[in-house]
Design an enzyme around this catalytic site. Structure first.
Site, mmCIF file in Angstrom:
data_model
loop_
_atom_site.group_PDB
_atom_site.id
_atom_site.type_symbol
_atom_site.label_atom_id
_atom_site.label_comp_id
_atom_site.label_asym_id
_atom_site.label_seq_id
_atom_site.Cartn_x
_atom_site.Cartn_y
_atom_site.Cartn_z
ATOM 1 N N GLU A 6 -7.381 -5.522 1.181
ATOM 2 C CA GLU A 6 -7.106 -5.304 -0.239
ATOM 3 C C GLU A 6 -8.210 -4.499 -0.909
ATOM 4 O O GLU A 6 -7.952 -3.533 -1.636
ATOM 5 C CB GLU A 6 -6.936 -6.644 -0.956
ATOM 6 C CG GLU A 6 -6.723 -6.524 -2.456
ATOM 7 C CD GLU A 6 -5.462 -5.760 -2.782
ATOM 8 O OE1 GLU A 6 -5.544 -4.820 -3.596
ATOM 9 O OE2 GLU A 6 -4.408 -6.096 -2.209
ATOM 10 N N ASP A 63 -7.873 -0.786 -2.607
ATOM 11 C CA ASP A 63 -8.172 -0.574 -4.026
ATOM 12 C C ASP A 63 -9.145 0.577 -4.225
ATOM 13 O O ASP A 63 -8.913 1.492 -5.029
ATOM 14 C CB ASP A 63 -8.759 -1.853 -4.633
ATOM 15 C CG ASP A 63 -7.741 -2.964 -4.788
ATOM 16 O OD1 ASP A 63 -6.534 -2.669 -4.706
ATOM 17 O OD2 ASP A 63 -8.155 -4.115 -4.994
ATOM 18 N N SER A 118 0.065 -4.077 -4.840
ATOM 19 C CA SER A 118 -1.378 -3.851 -4.859
ATOM 20 C C SER A 118 -1.713 -2.416 -4.466
ATOM 21 O O SER A 118 -2.838 -1.967 -4.688
ATOM 22 C CB SER A 118 -2.089 -4.834 -3.927
ATOM 23 O OG SER A 118 -1.545 -4.769 -2.639
ATOM 24 N N ASP A 146 13.866 -1.302 -16.334
ATOM 25 C CA ASP A 146 14.535 -2.343 -15.555
ATOM 26 C C ASP A 146 13.467 -3.258 -14.955
ATOM 27 O O ASP A 146 12.296 -2.875 -14.839
ATOM 28 C CB ASP A 146 15.426 -1.745 -14.456
ATOM 29 C CG ASP A 146 14.682 -0.811 -13.523
ATOM 30 O OD1 ASP A 146 13.837 -1.311 -12.743
ATOM 31 O OD2 ASP A 146 14.916 0.415 -13.575
#
Length: 541
Positions: free
Chosen positions: A261, A265, A458, A520
């Site tokens: 992660e 990022d 993410s 939406d």
């Protein structure tokens, strides 16, 4: 007469018990393993003070982020915010005096005046709050965390000032928007910065002004690898080779563990946000995501010049926290927005969620504050086509009402004739999300020197962070201020986004929503069209 005589006593008792905070039930897997940990062990503790003028704070943020308002862009300074919502000097001194008298030390008051940090032993904290603190562990783990297993009480002489004590209650994350592997299909079309620059019509920056900045927020031992960042630059953004993260708040330890992660990022915020100063908030481990968000927002809100764009890819299912604590997080995000900070949050990777095995209602996400921009996910095809990703979390919050600026867009969705789940599955009057979307499937990154692909919203949040940072860079170079809270700009300028009209997000046995023209609950208002967004933000004061 006896009843009348009892009234003052009942009022006094009510005043005392108003400050009692009850523990939450430990979720499955957590066990109290030590009722009496070493009482002389020293701990750090925060006291959240009651904040003033919260309606004025919300009104101010609404005005400074409304592109139609004469107040647009007139963000508050740290001192302005302190004067608006912080506790009075007299109240702060009353709390500090009570803490000193009880043996607390290393007392620090947050610059905004709404938190006080201090240190004491476990025994001293137990006596001060009339509670019992124990050590809990999760099955299969040797690590323990300290939590109050009996109610705690704010002392009567300060309970009108202290709101609560973070960190005494709460348990681990149930859901993360953390990146997951896309699999090993070598024939799949891979998304890279070059693909995204073309897909979203991004003009690559050639330089950045000195105060253009962005930040990645990491929880739970997610550490990025500087070596992997350089390998990623070499393959995907050669002009950025040699650039590094400007500042790290906390400890980044890739020698212990490289987080997929964190790598994602940093690589995509910097790979899209060319030349922008980049910061990482490496927050210490905390089993309560609520407390993790409080720790992070306290730090950011205490800084004189925090980064201007923040990307977060962590969350939980909603409904696990008392409303008072949920609203406190909302206020922390409002504090960031009113200072000109853009907060982007990955919406989640479980579609609409589901109360499996009952299969009678969708879940909703935490945090889902209307004062942050929630980012859903899409799948980008080799031919440039883009559809809503099935994993893209979206729906309607039960923590917050629908925001005024999204009311028309949501009403249009319900009136569009699109097929809808049964109304019993969701709360249609809640804050709708996501607000926008970006690529979230087959996104190429580097981990431990190897190229791999990941999926999840993410991926989408740092992509948006890099793009917003480029927009900020252009405004700052022109002598304008940062954009700040985005949503009112986005909802009032649908032409600045690529409308995604296909895709759906069912999860397990719960039906999902379908993407269609306009907003939406799969892709929000759509994906970024950089050139159109640039026209919009550069036309603003």
């Amino acid at each position: 007469m006896r009843l009348l005589a009892l009234l003052p006593l009942l009022a006094a008792l009510a005043a005392c018990y108003a400050a009692v905070h009850h523990p939450v039930t430990a979720p499955e897997g957590w066990k109290l393993v030590d009722h009496s940990p070493e009482s002389s062990f020293e701990v750090s503790v925060s006291f959240a003070l009651k904040q003033r003028n919260l309606k004025a704070l919300e009104k101010t943020l609404s005005l400074v982020s409304n592109p139609a308002s004469p107040s647009f862009g007139k963000h508050l300074s740290l001192d302005n915010l302190r004067n608006l919502i912080g506790a009075s000097d007299a109240d702060i001194e009353l709390v500090c005096s009570a803490l000193r008298g009880a043996g607390f030390h290393a007392i620090e008051v947050a610059p905004i005046g709404d938190y006080i940090k201090a240190k004491h032993t476990i025994g001293g904290l137990e006596r001060f709050l009339s509670t019992d603190i124990g050590a809990y562990s999760f099955k299969g783990s040797e690590q323990t965390v300290l939590r109050a297993y009996t109610p705690y009480t704010i002392p009567e002489d300060i309970h009108h000032i202290v709101d609560f004590v973070p960190g005494l209650h709460g348990y681990p994350f149930r859901r993360l928007s953390i990146a997951r592997s896309s699999g090993e299909d070598e024939a799949a079309f891979m998304v890279t910065p070059d693909v995204l620059i073309k897909q979203y019509d991004v003009t690559e920056a050639t330089a950045a002004v000195s105060n253009s900045s962005q930040a990645l927020v990491e929880f739970d031992f997610n550490w990025f690898s500087p070596d992997d960042l350089q390998t990623f630059f070499k393959a995907n953004a050669p002009s950025q080779a040699g650039r590094t993260v400007s500042e790290i708040f906390g400890n980044n330890r890739p020698d212990l563990h490289t987080g997929v992660e964190a790598n994602l990022d940093v690589q995509y915020a910097m790979g899209m946000g060319y030349y922008v100063n980049t910061t990482v908030y490496d927050n210490p481990f905390n089993p309560s995501i609520f407390d993790s968000f409080l720790d992070y927002t306290q730090l950011a809100n205490s800084q004189a010049q925090p980064p201007l764009v923040h990307s977060i890819s962590f969350g939980d299912y909603g409904g696990n926290y008392p409303n008072s604590t949920v609203q406190r997080i909302n206020t922390e995000f409002q504090k960031m927005g009113v200072r000109g900070i853009t907060v982007l949050l990955a919406s989640g990777d479980n579609g609409v969620g589901c109360n499996f095995p009952k299969c009678t209602s969708q879940e909703f996400d935490f945090p889902s504050s209307p004062w942050i921009t929630m980012v859903g996910g899409t799948t980008v095809g080799q031919n440039g086509g883009e559809t809503g990703a099935t994993l893209s979390s979206g729906g309607f919050s039960q923590d917050y009402w629908q925001a005024s600026w999204q009311a028309d867009a949501i009403a249009a969705y319900f009136a569009s004739g699109v097929k809808l789940p049964d109304p019993s599955f969701y709360f249609a009057e809640g804050r709708g999300y996501p607000d926008v979307a970006a690529a979230a499937e087959n996104v190429e990154i580097v981990v431990n020197g190897r190229t791999t692909s990941v999926a999840g919203t993410s991926c989408a949040a740092p992509i948006w962070a890099g793009i917003v940072s480029l927009l900020n860079n252009e405004r700052l170079a022109a002598g304008k201020g940062p954009i700040g809270f985005l949503n009112q700009i986005l909802y009032s300028n649908p032409q600045a986004l690529n409308d995604i009209t296909s895709g759906s997000n069912p999860y397990l046995c719960c039906p999902g929503f379908e993407a269609t023209k306009g907003w939406d609950p799969v892709t929000g208002m759509g994906t970024p069209n950089y050139q159109e967004l640039l026209k919009v933000v550069m036309a603003l004061p």
